[in-house]
Design a protein around this motif. Sequence first.
Motif, PDB file in Angstrom:
ATOM      1  N   ARG A   1       0.828  -1.202   0.000  1.00 56.28           N
ATOM      2  CA  ARG A   1       0.000   0.000   0.000  1.00 56.28           C
ATOM      3  C   ARG A   1       0.859   1.247   0.000  1.00 56.28           C
ATOM      4  O   ARG A   1       2.073   1.212  -0.053  1.00 56.28           O
ATOM      5  N   THR A   2       0.159   2.392   0.112  1.00 53.84           N
ATOM      6  CA  THR A   2       0.866   3.668  -0.049  1.00 53.84           C
ATOM      7  C   THR A   2       1.956   3.906   0.974  1.00 53.84           C
ATOM      8  O   THR A   2       2.966   4.503   0.668  1.00 53.84           O
ATOM      9  N   ARG A   3       1.740   3.468   2.212  1.00 61.00           N
ATOM     10  CA  ARG A   3       2.735   3.751   3.242  1.00 61.00           C
ATOM     11  C   ARG A   3       4.056   3.045   2.960  1.00 61.00           C
ATOM     12  O   ARG A   3       5.087   3.402   3.506  1.00 61.00           O
TER      13      ARG A   3
ATOM     14  N   LEU B   1      11.764  -3.344   9.618  1.00 53.99           N
ATOM     15  CA  LEU B   1      11.814  -1.995   9.049  1.00 53.99           C
ATOM     16  C   LEU B   1      10.508  -1.656   8.335  1.00 53.99           C
ATOM     17  O   LEU B   1       9.950  -0.564   8.497  1.00 53.99           O
ATOM     18  N   ILE B   2      10.014  -2.608   7.551  1.00 48.61           N
ATOM     19  CA  ILE B   2       8.765  -2.390   6.825  1.00 48.61           C
ATOM     20  C   ILE B   2       7.598  -2.257   7.800  1.00 48.61           C
ATOM     21  O   ILE B   2       6.721  -1.404   7.637  1.00 48.61           O
ATOM     22  N   GLU B   3       7.595  -3.098   8.834  1.00 50.76           N
ATOM     23  CA  GLU B   3       6.501  -3.060   9.796  1.00 50.76           C
ATOM     24  C   GLU B   3       6.427  -1.709  10.499  1.00 50.76           C
ATOM     25  O   GLU B   3       5.345  -1.195  10.781  1.00 50.76           O
ATOM     26  N   GLU B   4       7.593  -1.120  10.735  1.00 49.85           N
ATOM     27  CA  GLU B   4       7.623   0.198  11.370  1.00 49.85           C
ATOM     28  C   GLU B   4       7.057   1.267  10.454  1.00 49.85           C
ATOM     29  O   GLU B   4       6.348   2.173  10.888  1.00 49.85           O
TER      30      GLU B   4
ATOM     31  N   GLY C   1       1.711  -4.196   9.119  1.00 49.95           N
ATOM     32  CA  GLY C   1       1.003  -5.250   8.403  1.00 49.95           C
ATOM     33  C   GLY C   1       1.622  -5.634   7.093  1.00 49.95           C
ATOM     34  O   GLY C   1       1.349  -6.714   6.552  1.00 49.95           O
ATOM     35  N   GLU C   2       2.503  -4.778   6.532  1.00 48.91           N
ATOM     36  CA  GLU C   2       3.056  -5.043   5.210  1.00 48.91           C
ATOM     37  C   GLU C   2       4.311  -5.912   5.236  1.00 48.91           C
ATOM     38  O   GLU C   2       4.817  -6.296   4.181  1.00 48.91           O
ATOM     39  N   SER C   3       4.813  -6.240   6.424  1.00 49.91           N
ATOM     40  CA  SER C   3       6.028  -7.052   6.499  1.00 49.91           C
ATOM     41  C   SER C   3       5.812  -8.454   5.944  1.00 49.91           C
ATOM     42  O   SER C   3       6.764  -9.214   5.759  1.00 49.91           O
ATOM     43  N   ILE C   4       4.555  -8.794   5.658  1.00 48.27           N
ATOM     44  CA  ILE C   4       4.248 -10.086   5.050  1.00 48.27           C
ATOM     45  C   ILE C   4       5.005 -10.292   3.744  1.00 48.27           C
ATOM     46  O   ILE C   4       5.273 -11.418   3.336  1.00 48.27           O
TER      47      ILE C   4
ATOM     48  N   ALA D   1      15.366  -1.914   2.592  1.00 46.63           N
ATOM     49  CA  ALA D   1      14.681  -3.185   2.836  1.00 46.63           C
ATOM     50  C   ALA D   1      14.993  -4.245   1.790  1.00 46.63           C
ATOM     51  O   ALA D   1      15.000  -5.441   2.101  1.00 46.63           O
ATOM     52  N   PHE D   2      15.231  -3.838   0.538  1.00 43.23           N
ATOM     53  CA  PHE D   2      15.322  -4.803  -0.549  1.00 43.23           C
ATOM     54  C   PHE D   2      16.690  -4.798  -1.220  1.00 43.23           C
ATOM     55  O   PHE D   2      17.339  -3.758  -1.346  1.00 43.23           O
TER      56      PHE D   2
END
Length: 353
Positions: free
Chosen positions: A2-4, A311-314, A318-321, A61-62
Amino acid sequence: MRTRLIALVLLASFSAFPAFAAPGFRQTTIAATGARPPLSISLWYPTTSTAESINLGETPAFVGLPVIRDAEPAPGPRPLILLSHGYGGNWRNLAWLAGELAAKGYVVAAPDHPGTTTFDMRSPDTIELWQRPRDLSRVIDTLLANPGLAGSVSPDRIGAIGHSLGGWTVMELAGGRFDAGAVMNDCPRVFGPVYCRTFTALGVGRDAASMAALGADLGDARIKAIVTLDLGPGRGLTSESLAAVKVPVLVLGAGENVDPETAEKASIAATNKDSFYLAEHLPPTTTQFALVPGALHFSFMQLCKPGAAALIEEEAPGESIVCRDAPGADRQAVHRDVSDRIMVFLGSALADR
């Protein structure tokens, strides 16, 4: 995604051909056509350039991959592979695979589908799902007409690979027909709440005109091979249309499932039920099917760095999936397995005609 998650993202074998080192890379935009907005595409292609490479797609992150930006394409003609990202995704998601393909001699093109990409989730494009296959046809038109972009393309050696909603997109190119009415008629029981909420966001079944557009023939006869990576929503494609598909198809599903009810904000929490459905209804003589050990739905996306999930979860709860794989699995090993299977399949399906 998503956008965040956007802010985090933006921080940053074909046996007939010899292997290439860093591929050439270029981005371009296809002009708007009718009501359809401009289409941004990323291109990877073989090059003999020895210029300095950059690490494409590197973020906190990537993991990125080396490319030579705007390099001169190597002589062709060469087979073309289209890549279609999932709902809310973008060209970076399958960049790892694009690099592998270009190193084996393929030209690779990945559009950001308007309305269903990280960079654009706006209506009305979001609810015109039938435009996704047409996006890929526009890319083919552009590359055949403009060999200077990524090199000369062989018009009878074109394949398409899609992950998640991208897998649905490439199956439409092969002649799959989507029955929106049947899907929405019994959606909660057949697909589950996560799918149904996504269908609603995509405008599936909202009126007779959209259902007719989704059910139309969106096939492109120039496509000669298809690969799906844990596609969704494959079960919305009619069994009759799948049985009539003429081109070879490689169906790769996740070896394990993310439970849709615990998938946090997973955009379209596909399960390998969709891959099983394809394998059951596609012609058996031209279809290959396998579950990839250790893979969850998002394992087909780019490599995550250590600590990326936190890092993504922060940044986007929910997007750390997107960095989750099966317990004990290694995403790099999953990618190697997937790449090996795809290279063998395409080497046969797109053999020099």
